[in-house]
Design a protein around this motif. Structure first.
Motif, PDB file in Angstrom:
ATOM      1  N   LYS A  91      -5.276   6.392  -7.838  1.00 51.63           N
ATOM      2  CA  LYS A  91      -4.598   5.176  -7.394  1.00 51.63           C
ATOM      3  C   LYS A  91      -5.290   3.953  -7.993  1.00 51.63           C
ATOM      4  O   LYS A  91      -6.508   3.872  -8.026  1.00 51.63           O
ATOM      5  CB  LYS A  91      -4.618   5.101  -5.863  1.00 51.63           C
ATOM      6  CG  LYS A  91      -3.651   4.084  -5.277  1.00 51.63           C
ATOM      7  CD  LYS A  91      -3.786   4.000  -3.766  1.00 51.63           C
ATOM      8  CE  LYS A  91      -3.500   5.309  -3.096  1.00 51.63           C
ATOM      9  NZ  LYS A  91      -3.566   5.196  -1.620  1.00 51.63           N
ATOM     10  N   ASN A  98       0.826  -1.204   0.000  1.00 52.07           N
ATOM     11  CA  ASN A  98       0.000   0.000   0.000  1.00 52.07           C
ATOM     12  C   ASN A  98       0.862   1.255   0.000  1.00 52.07           C
ATOM     13  O   ASN A  98       0.542   2.249  -0.662  1.00 52.07           O
ATOM     14  CB  ASN A  98      -0.929   0.005   1.212  1.00 52.07           C
ATOM     15  CG  ASN A  98      -2.216  -0.760   0.948  1.00 52.07           C
ATOM     16  OD1 ASN A  98      -2.578  -0.999  -0.201  1.00 52.07           O
ATOM     17  ND2 ASN A  98      -2.886  -1.146   2.008  1.00 52.07           N
ATOM     18  N   THR A 106      -3.943  10.476  -1.915  1.00 53.20           N
ATOM     19  CA  THR A 106      -3.397  10.379  -3.271  1.00 53.20           C
ATOM     20  C   THR A 106      -4.516  10.095  -4.264  1.00 53.20           C
ATOM     21  O   THR A 106      -5.436   9.311  -3.979  1.00 53.20           O
ATOM     22  CB  THR A 106      -2.349   9.261  -3.336  1.00 53.20           C
ATOM     23  OG1 THR A 106      -1.339   9.533  -2.375  1.00 53.20           O
ATOM     24  CG2 THR A 106      -1.715   9.181  -4.717  1.00 53.20           C
ATOM     25  N   PHE A 152       1.731   6.608  -7.299  1.00 57.42           N
ATOM     26  CA  PHE A 152       0.745   7.505  -7.920  1.00 57.42           C
ATOM     27  C   PHE A 152       0.848   8.936  -7.395  1.00 57.42           C
ATOM     28  O   PHE A 152       0.506   9.884  -8.107  1.00 57.42           O
ATOM     29  CB  PHE A 152      -0.664   6.942  -7.697  1.00 57.42           C
ATOM     30  CG  PHE A 152      -0.908   5.668  -8.443  1.00 57.42           C
ATOM     31  CD1 PHE A 152      -1.104   5.679  -9.818  1.00 57.42           C
ATOM     32  CD2 PHE A 152      -0.913   4.448  -7.794  1.00 57.42           C
ATOM     33  CE1 PHE A 152      -1.316   4.503 -10.522  1.00 57.42           C
ATOM     34  CE2 PHE A 152      -1.127   3.268  -8.483  1.00 57.42           C
ATOM     35  CZ  PHE A 152      -1.326   3.288  -9.858  1.00 57.42           C
ATOM     36  N   LEU A 199       2.323   1.695  -3.570  1.00 58.94           N
ATOM     37  CA  LEU A 199       1.335   2.173  -4.536  1.00 58.94           C
ATOM     38  C   LEU A 199       0.989   3.641  -4.297  1.00 58.94           C
ATOM     39  O   LEU A 199       0.835   4.422  -5.244  1.00 58.94           O
ATOM     40  CB  LEU A 199       0.069   1.314  -4.463  1.00 58.94           C
ATOM     41  CG  LEU A 199       0.232  -0.162  -4.853  1.00 58.94           C
ATOM     42  CD1 LEU A 199      -1.076  -0.908  -4.668  1.00 58.94           C
ATOM     43  CD2 LEU A 199       0.725  -0.281  -6.287  1.00 58.94           C
ATOM     44  N   SER A 200       0.873   4.025  -3.025  1.00 57.06           N
ATOM     45  CA  SER A 200       0.575   5.420  -2.705  1.00 57.06           C
ATOM     46  C   SER A 200       1.680   6.341  -3.199  1.00 57.06           C
ATOM     47  O   SER A 200       1.415   7.403  -3.783  1.00 57.06           O
ATOM     48  CB  SER A 200       0.390   5.580  -1.188  1.00 57.06           C
ATOM     49  OG  SER A 200       0.138   6.926  -0.850  1.00 57.06           O
TER      50      SER A 200
END
Length: 442
Positions: free
Chosen positions: A359, A226, A356, A233, A229-230
């Protein structure tokens, strides 16, 4: 006889007149002075005298004047000099008073040598230091994309409420420091007036290595995938404060790189999505040693040891409300009332601006490859989560956090089907030192 008596009477008359004239002059002089005392005035004088005697006795029995007078004397300075000192750090101006008490002693002894007289410290000793809550030196070496901006907003409100010094560094992309930079930063941190909380994106600093008092550390981490990915993006599209922020953050990123599909990045082994780029959380706890940046057991075990020995609390973002409750219990002089602020409507408006945008969730195949690269990150995350739950159990804290939307059960099953990670001796790319460098196609 007549003449004699006449002379005597004249002499007696002169003497009487002289005495009367002298007395009249005396009374006219006294009449000018305000010596008309009433019973009330007499009582006031006696009460003042009594208070003076009582105060003198209290002064001697208690070894000196009240502490507030000593504090005023100390901060005004002695010998007609101003003893404040100012240091300018690269990102912050520090004004500190840590040398005032030390200079107070030296200045008094200098005055004694010049005047040859005794000093107050000779008779009564050094003034008692100000009693500070423990701990009064806290460092939050925040990990990127682990809710740190959310916590910093809370800290700004708490610092104003509880009157502690919050120093938040403006340097965000320099986590690894040279030995000289480490010493300079640690000295600047130690010079902040206490109680203070210092926050910066920086890998763990070992103060004791340089004979400096070690502050207490706190931190928050999150599920490694997580977090990745944060960050992926966020670098491309920013957050809800405005998508145009990404143009300022990554001005050199081309459109084909900016809109690169996350699955392509992972499956085709782009540098941004492979080892050691995804080895990100552990170095924050391992420290400044070069080996802390190499994915492996050595860095993992050192990070675990630092968590146990130097961190008061390391929470997980998936249970943020419980983290705030524990911080309120462990550091009440910093975090009292933090959960009320966090749940307030005004704070929600500010906190919602840090999410963000755009995503996406990778495919199962891409997640398997990503987890393969993050084996050590997940081992550390699970260790921290277990320690966090153990702390909650010891304190008797009933959880108020909601279950995370992203379940870790999937990752536990995925780990059974994932091949072993690269051998530690396998050569890693050495040109990827900066964790925030732009995307480069292999």
């Amino acid at each position: 006889m007549k003449n004699f008596n006449s002379s005597a009477l004249h002499s007696h008359s002169q003497s009487t007149n002289h005495i009367r004239e002298r007395n009249s002059r005396k009374y006219s002089l006294l009449s000018v002075l305000p010596l008309r005392f009433s019973l009330r005035g007499y009582g006031v004088c006696m009460a003042t005298l009594f208070l003076f005697c009582f105060g003198s006795l209290f002064y001697q029995l208690n070894g000196g004047p009240p502490k507030i007078l000593l504090d005023i004397r100390q901060y005004l300075g002695l010998c007609g000099k101003n003893h404040w000192s100012v240091k300018v750090a690269p990102s912050r101006l520090f004004i500190h008073k840590d040398r005032v008490a030390r200079h107070l002693v030296s200045c008094l002894h200098d005055c004694k040598r010049r005047k040859g007289g005794s000093t107050y410290l000779d008779d009564h000793g050094q003034p008692a230091p100000r009693v500070l809550p423990f701990p009064s030196q806290v460092i939050y070496n925040r990990v990127g994309k682990c809710g740190s901006r959310t916590v910093v907003i809370l800290l700004r409100l708490l610092a104003e409420k509880h009157q502690f010094n919050l120093v938040s560094s403006d340097i965000h992309n320099k986590t690894r420091l040279t030995k000289h930079e480490q010493v300079d930063l640690m000295k600047n941190i130690s010079s902040i007036p206490q109680p203070f909380l210092y926050t910066r994106h920086v890998h763990f600093l070992n103060f004791t290595r340089f004979k400096i008092e070690q502050p207490v550390y706190i931190n928050i981490i999150r599920d490694p995938i997580n977090r990745f990915l944060s960050n992926y993006f966020f670098r491309r599209f920013g957050d809800w404060r405005g998508e145009q922020n990404h143009l300022i953050r990554t001005p050199g990123m081309k459109d084909d790189e900016r809109y690169l599909d996350i699955n392509v990045c992972i499956l085709e082994n782009y540098p941004e999505c492979s080892n050691p780029r995804v080895f990100y959380i552990i170095p924050y706890f391992c420290g400044q040693h070069p080996q802390c940046r190499e994915p492996g057991v050595w860095a993992l075990e050192r990070a675990k040891q630092n968590v146990l020995e130097n961190y008061l609390l390391v929470g997980i973002l998936e249970e943020l409300e419980d983290v705030l409750l524990l911080l309120e219990r462990l550091l009440p002089h910093y975090f009292t009332g933090v959960l009320n602020i966090y749940k307030s409507p005004d704070y929600r408006k500010m906190g919602n601006m840090t999410g963000t945008v755009r995503k996406q969730t990778p495919t199962l195949e891409a997640l398997q490859v990503l987890y393969h690269h993050m084996r050590y990150e997940y081992e550390f995350y699970n260790f921290v989560r277990d320690q966090f739950h153990l702390t909650k159990k010891k304190i008797g804290l009933k959880s108020v956090s909601k279950p995370p939307a992203y379940s870790n059960d999937f990752l536990r099953q995925l780990a059974l089907r994932t091949p072993e990670p690269l051998d530690e001796d396998e050569e890693l790319e050495t040109d990827l030192e900066d964790a925030n460098s732009w995307l480069v196609h292999p």
